[in-house]
Enzyme design. Sequence first.
Site, PDB file in Angstrom:
ATOM      1  N   SER A 121      -0.236  18.466  -3.870  1.00 18.83           N
ATOM      2  CA  SER A 121       0.846  19.340  -4.325  1.00 18.83           C
ATOM      3  C   SER A 121       1.275  20.224  -3.160  1.00 18.83           C
ATOM      4  O   SER A 121       0.471  20.522  -2.273  1.00 18.83           O
ATOM      5  CB  SER A 121       0.429  20.170  -5.534  1.00 18.83           C
ATOM      6  OG  SER A 121      -0.875  20.609  -5.402  1.00 18.83           O
TER       7      SER A 121
ATOM      8  N   GLN B 130      -3.505  20.956   0.418  1.00 20.97           N
ATOM      9  CA  GLN B 130      -4.891  20.529   0.544  1.00 20.97           C
ATOM     10  C   GLN B 130      -4.961  19.017   0.700  1.00 20.97           C
ATOM     11  O   GLN B 130      -4.637  18.292  -0.236  1.00 20.97           O
ATOM     12  CB  GLN B 130      -5.643  20.986  -0.705  1.00 20.97           C
ATOM     13  CG  GLN B 130      -7.086  20.551  -0.752  1.00 20.97           C
ATOM     14  CD  GLN B 130      -7.741  20.988  -2.043  1.00 20.97           C
ATOM     15  OE1 GLN B 130      -7.646  22.125  -2.451  1.00 20.97           O
ATOM     16  NE2 GLN B 130      -8.389  20.069  -2.722  1.00 20.97           N
TER      17      GLN B 130
ATOM     18  N   GLU C  56     -11.754  26.843  -6.036  1.00 21.96           N
ATOM     19  CA  GLU C  56     -10.745  26.230  -6.889  1.00 21.96           C
ATOM     20  C   GLU C  56     -11.054  26.519  -8.349  1.00 21.96           C
ATOM     21  O   GLU C  56     -10.169  26.743  -9.154  1.00 21.96           O
ATOM     22  CB  GLU C  56     -10.718  24.716  -6.643  1.00 21.96           C
ATOM     23  CG  GLU C  56      -9.659  23.991  -7.458  1.00 21.96           C
ATOM     24  CD  GLU C  56      -9.542  22.517  -7.086  1.00 21.96           C
ATOM     25  OE1 GLU C  56     -10.449  22.000  -6.410  1.00 21.96           O
ATOM     26  OE2 GLU C  56      -8.551  21.904  -7.469  1.00 21.96           O
TER      27      GLU C  56
ATOM     28  N   SER D 267      -8.046  14.583  -1.531  1.00 19.90           N
ATOM     29  CA  SER D 267      -8.138  13.324  -2.278  1.00 19.90           C
ATOM     30  C   SER D 267      -7.485  12.176  -1.540  1.00 19.90           C
ATOM     31  O   SER D 267      -6.484  12.355  -0.843  1.00 19.90           O
ATOM     32  CB  SER D 267      -7.466  13.467  -3.638  1.00 19.90           C
ATOM     33  OG  SER D 267      -8.183  14.349  -4.433  1.00 19.90           O
TER      34      SER D 267
ATOM     35  N   GLU E  97     -14.702  14.098 -17.287  1.00 17.90           N
ATOM     36  CA  GLU E  97     -15.977  13.364 -17.264  1.00 17.90           C
ATOM     37  C   GLU E  97     -16.897  13.914 -16.177  1.00 17.90           C
ATOM     38  O   GLU E  97     -18.107  14.079 -16.386  1.00 17.90           O
ATOM     39  CB  GLU E  97     -15.711  11.866 -17.034  1.00 17.90           C
ATOM     40  CG  GLU E  97     -15.106  11.140 -18.233  1.00 17.90           C
ATOM     41  CD  GLU E  97     -13.666  11.548 -18.524  1.00 17.90           C
ATOM     42  OE1 GLU E  97     -12.987  12.074 -17.618  1.00 17.90           O
ATOM     43  OE2 GLU E  97     -13.216  11.348 -19.671  1.00 17.90           O
TER      44      GLU E  97
END
Lengths: 393, 364
Positions: free
Chosen positions: A147, A112, A230, A115, A363
């Site tokens: 990953s 994926q 996910e 990010s 968070e």
Amino acid sequence: MTDAAELRRRTQELLAAHPPATTERVDFLKARFDAGLAWVHYPDGLGGLGAPRTLQAVVDAELEAAGAPDNDPRRIGIGLGMAAPTILGFGTEEQKRDFLRPLWVGEEVWCQLFSEPGAGSDLAALGTRAVREGDDWVINGQKVWTSSAHVARWAILIARTDPDVPKHRGITYFICDMTDPGVEVRPLRQVTGEAEFNEVFLTDVRIPDAHRLGEIGDGWRVAQTTLMNERVSIGGMRIPREGGMIGPVSKTWRERPELRTHDLHQRLLKLWVEAEVARLSGERLRQQLVAGQPGHEGSGMKLGFARLNQEISGLEVELLGEEGLLYDDWTMRRPELVDFTGRDAGYRYLRSKGNSIEGGTSEVLLNIVAERVLGLPSEPRTDKDVAWKDLAR
Amino acid sequence: MSTQPDLLYSEEEEALRAAVRDLLTDHCDAAGVIARTESDTPYDPELWKALSEGMGLAGLLVPESQGGQGATHREVAVVLEELGRAVAPLPYLTSAVVATEALLACEGDETAKLLAGLASGRTVGALAVALSVGPGGHYKAVRSEDGFLYGELTGIADAAVADVLLVPAEDGGLYAVDADAVTITPQVSFDLTRPVATVTLDGVRAHRVGAAEPAVRRALRAGAGLLASEQLGLADWSLTETVRYLKERKQFNRPVGGFQALKHRLAQLWLEVVNTRAAARGAADALATGSDDTDVSVAVAQAYAAPVAVHAAEEALQLHGGLGMTWEHPVHLYLKRAKADSIAYGTAGAHREALAGLVDLQAP
């Protein structure tokens, strides 16, 4: 209507035609896909039968009892959990036909490319560019925390196609060929010493327009499907008591009375209770899903497990005393999976620090719970109507 | 270990919840509960009548053949969630659960008569063991001489409204005593909605209903396990009410609930409530099915739920700001009940200690 009895009959048919003992693993998996027993809730011809998702358990149980090979869902988790539902939801007929079968069988591993160094929790701020050239898109940029990139054949990728509109609107979703010469994968070494993840550098990578998923500029909406899936993937498995990280530390406590102290005893009992309650919550969530009453509980599960894993593994290092001063192995390994139980307490302690960051930081998840579950007002958005190119970076 | 309890609510249980909630909405508002705590009748006899005689809920744990409803701890747990949510001043946990469970461990005609009375709700019973005692904990027994009882017991919850007391004696028997025959002196209770009292027995004639030890143990185990559902109701009310208030209340020209520091606290609390629901359902189901895992389930539920209920009520008070500190806002009733509940039927620490033995995690 495909019911449990019908699925059992079809499963037995598959087993009779392809006896697991004498059939090659990949051949068996291909036959299972073609029989519609891969993911029964998928459509006919795409590995499924359009049956209720909950009936997959019926097929899995029959196959397990017969000793049939599985497709190693953990190894191909990103493909199964994220790429597949997105391709199913937004792909063309051709894309579905080309990608889903090798993905499910495990011949092709997926990763994926979401990010970026400058876009983690604020994923929509991503800066990797995709520029149209004829029938191709040319991609330039850098991704991180990827990953499986070093073993992947394909990637799901989001990139910016229009910098002149606000950040959520100018994104497009692609399927990227990881063997393209412009794709460079570099291991990213972590606090544990190993390199489970990668940095991926994309330099003039050419993606044909036929490998675009969804409309141009609609990539954020497509990505929501991926991200929702996910978080859905949790809750499917039954965990026995002491099945998580509390297991090894409880075992050590029982076997090595010389390590016990009163302070550690109090903390261990408190964490044991919390781990058992978290397990019950997971079980309740699973029962809700099976009963067709999905609740919001899933949003919180990851938060709870992240904190518990960190506290329990921290306690375990202390319990070990002098041995807690040691570490099993600092060499840079490249594991395909996180191996919490095969490594020692020090590894568990360090690796679990990632649990409150990966897949959404705690968070951000707390904000999500507060806003989507409790209905509290959202954070002020100062970037909402600003073109991406005008945002401060 | 094959411990997969049914952790959901059935449709019947949801219907029961709706019925109890309707009754409480109409007859148990916060202002009324506050006013009642300062009156001579802290309990609401009419509400009790509606719940027990009207809806038959006092007899849920009693088999139909003995005058009850023949339901299980799962349904009782749902009732307790709603009673906790309304911080209802009723002797339900003490009479319909604890005293009833004690009698269910006994035999004989007198027991059957008492049980039928409790199941109908026309008689209120109380186990004369201090509310702070947990399952397996040490409890005080009174002196018995020729069928007469002598002694003083303190911290007896709901003794003030009980018609019959079940008293453990030093000879190992559990005795039924008519409340009119003993002196019941209210203590000044921290929890205004579940007051405790001193019971003085000065040569009272008593009837032996059975052996004290198994009856008390069974009663306290059920009490502790189902208290978790009351605590769930308390915590759920505290969270829901605080979220509602913080969406409305504005400071610095924004709803207070939009500030991240508070959002994270409420989200954290939500997670604790979600976990408490799983733990409480686990205990209720174990009690209902008579699972081998009941002792562990009850200890886990109590060790987890008690601190959550207190945390939820404390957060509710703090996040209501000055309003939370007033007598007129009901949050203090919840805080007092939650804190008293954290002692009732054993503290979280006592339950963790019990677990150490049950799951073989022995002390140094």
